[in-house]
Design a protein around this motif. Structure first.
Motif, PDB file in Angstrom:
ATOM      1  N   THR A 197      94.454  -0.190 -32.826  1.00  0.00           N
ATOM      2  CA  THR A 197      93.173  -0.864 -33.018  1.00  0.00           C
ATOM      3  C   THR A 197      92.145   0.172 -33.426  1.00  0.00           C
ATOM      4  OG1 THR A 197      92.698  -0.681 -30.654  1.00  0.00           O
ATOM      5  CG2 THR A 197      93.600  -2.775 -31.417  1.00  0.00           C
ATOM      6  N   SER A 198      91.222  -0.230 -34.277  1.00  0.00           N
ATOM      7  CA  SER A 198      90.192   0.695 -34.751  1.00  0.00           C
ATOM      8  C   SER A 198      89.376   1.217 -33.591  1.00  0.00           C
ATOM      9  CB  SER A 198      89.264  -0.006 -35.737  1.00  0.00           C
ATOM     10  OG  SER A 198      90.001  -0.514 -36.818  1.00  0.00           O
TER      11      SER A 198
ATOM     12  N   GLN B  93     100.844  -0.944 -24.255  1.00  0.00           N
ATOM     13  CA  GLN B  93      99.398  -0.717 -24.158  1.00  0.00           C
ATOM     14  C   GLN B  93      98.974   0.475 -25.011  1.00  0.00           C
ATOM     15  OE1 GLN B  93      96.930  -2.504 -22.555  1.00  0.00           O
ATOM     16  NE2 GLN B  93      98.526  -4.023 -22.284  1.00  0.00           N
ATOM     17  N   CYS B  94      99.758   1.541 -24.973  1.00  0.00           N
ATOM     18  CA  CYS B  94      99.441   2.729 -25.781  1.00  0.00           C
ATOM     19  C   CYS B  94      99.497   2.402 -27.273  1.00  0.00           C
ATOM     20  CB  CYS B  94     100.409   3.862 -25.463  1.00  0.00           C
ATOM     21  SG  CYS B  94     100.144   4.609 -23.846  1.00  0.00           S
ATOM     22  N   LEU B  95     100.485   1.651 -27.687  1.00  0.00           N
ATOM     23  CA  LEU B  95     100.588   1.260 -29.093  1.00  0.00           C
ATOM     24  C   LEU B  95      99.418   0.379 -29.505  1.00  0.00           C
ATOM     25  CD1 LEU B  95     104.407   0.537 -29.378  1.00  0.00           C
ATOM     26  CD2 LEU B  95     103.135   2.324 -30.592  1.00  0.00           C
ATOM     27  N   GLU B  96      99.071  -0.593 -28.673  1.00  0.00           N
ATOM     28  CA  GLU B  96      97.928  -1.463 -28.981  1.00  0.00           C
ATOM     29  C   GLU B  96      96.653  -0.640 -29.126  1.00  0.00           C
ATOM     30  OE1 GLU B  96      97.604  -4.473 -25.983  1.00  0.00           O
ATOM     31  OE2 GLU B  96      99.081  -5.753 -26.941  1.00  0.00           O
ATOM     32  N   HIS B  97      96.441   0.286 -28.208  1.00  0.00           N
ATOM     33  CA  HIS B  97      95.237   1.115 -28.243  1.00  0.00           C
ATOM     34  C   HIS B  97      95.225   1.979 -29.512  1.00  0.00           C
ATOM     35  CE1 HIS B  97      91.851   3.384 -26.790  1.00  0.00           C
ATOM     36  NE2 HIS B  97      92.526   4.502 -27.001  1.00  0.00           N
ATOM     37  N   ALA B  98      96.354   2.533 -29.854  1.00  0.00           N
ATOM     38  CA  ALA B  98      96.438   3.405 -31.027  1.00  0.00           C
ATOM     39  C   ALA B  98      96.263   2.638 -32.331  1.00  0.00           C
ATOM     40  CB  ALA B  98      97.785   4.129 -31.036  1.00  0.00           C
TER      41      ALA B  98
ATOM     42  N   GLY C 146      90.280  -7.595 -27.722  1.00  0.00           N
ATOM     43  CA  GLY C 146      91.143  -7.638 -26.555  1.00  0.00           C
ATOM     44  C   GLY C 146      92.572  -7.267 -26.901  1.00  0.00           C
ATOM     45  N   SER C 147      93.403  -7.341 -25.938  1.00  0.00           N
ATOM     46  CA  SER C 147      94.812  -7.066 -26.109  1.00  0.00           C
ATOM     47  C   SER C 147      95.418  -8.046 -27.105  1.00  0.00           C
ATOM     48  CB  SER C 147      95.515  -7.208 -24.762  1.00  0.00           C
ATOM     49  OG  SER C 147      96.901  -7.259 -24.915  1.00  0.00           O
TER      50      SER C 147
END
Length: 83
Positions: free
Chosen positions: A43-44, A36-41, A50-51
């Motif tokens: 994405t612009s 989740q942290c990697l996905e958030h980091a 979404g995920s």
């Protein structure tokens, strides 16, 4: 879900503890919290998507686009801006 495996080495203890505590607060495994942290980091900041694991829900065009009321007025405004 099948995915790739990565191994992180030399993770600072403070970072590991922070991630572990955050995973506990979110009721996720350490692995899922890291994803989740990697996905958030990655994405612009302004991007509303979404995920990567779960695509965003279907949205109706009417909710995305503004209604085309007074279309002729809008065309006039655009023509004035271009001149």
């Amino acid at each position: 879900m099948n995915g790739s495996t990565i191994t992180l080495k030399n993770v600072p203890e403070k970072l590991h503890l922070a991630l572990k505590n955050q995973a506990k607060r979110h009721k996720r495994s350490l692995n899922m919290e890291a994803i989740q942290c990697l996905e958030h980091a990655l994405t612009s900041a302004g991007e509303q998507r979404g995920s990567l694991r779960n695509p965003p829900p279907f949205a109706k065009v009417g909710k995305i686009l503004k209604p085309l009321e007074n279309r002729a007025d809008r065309q006039d405004d655009l023509m004035e801006r271009e001149s």
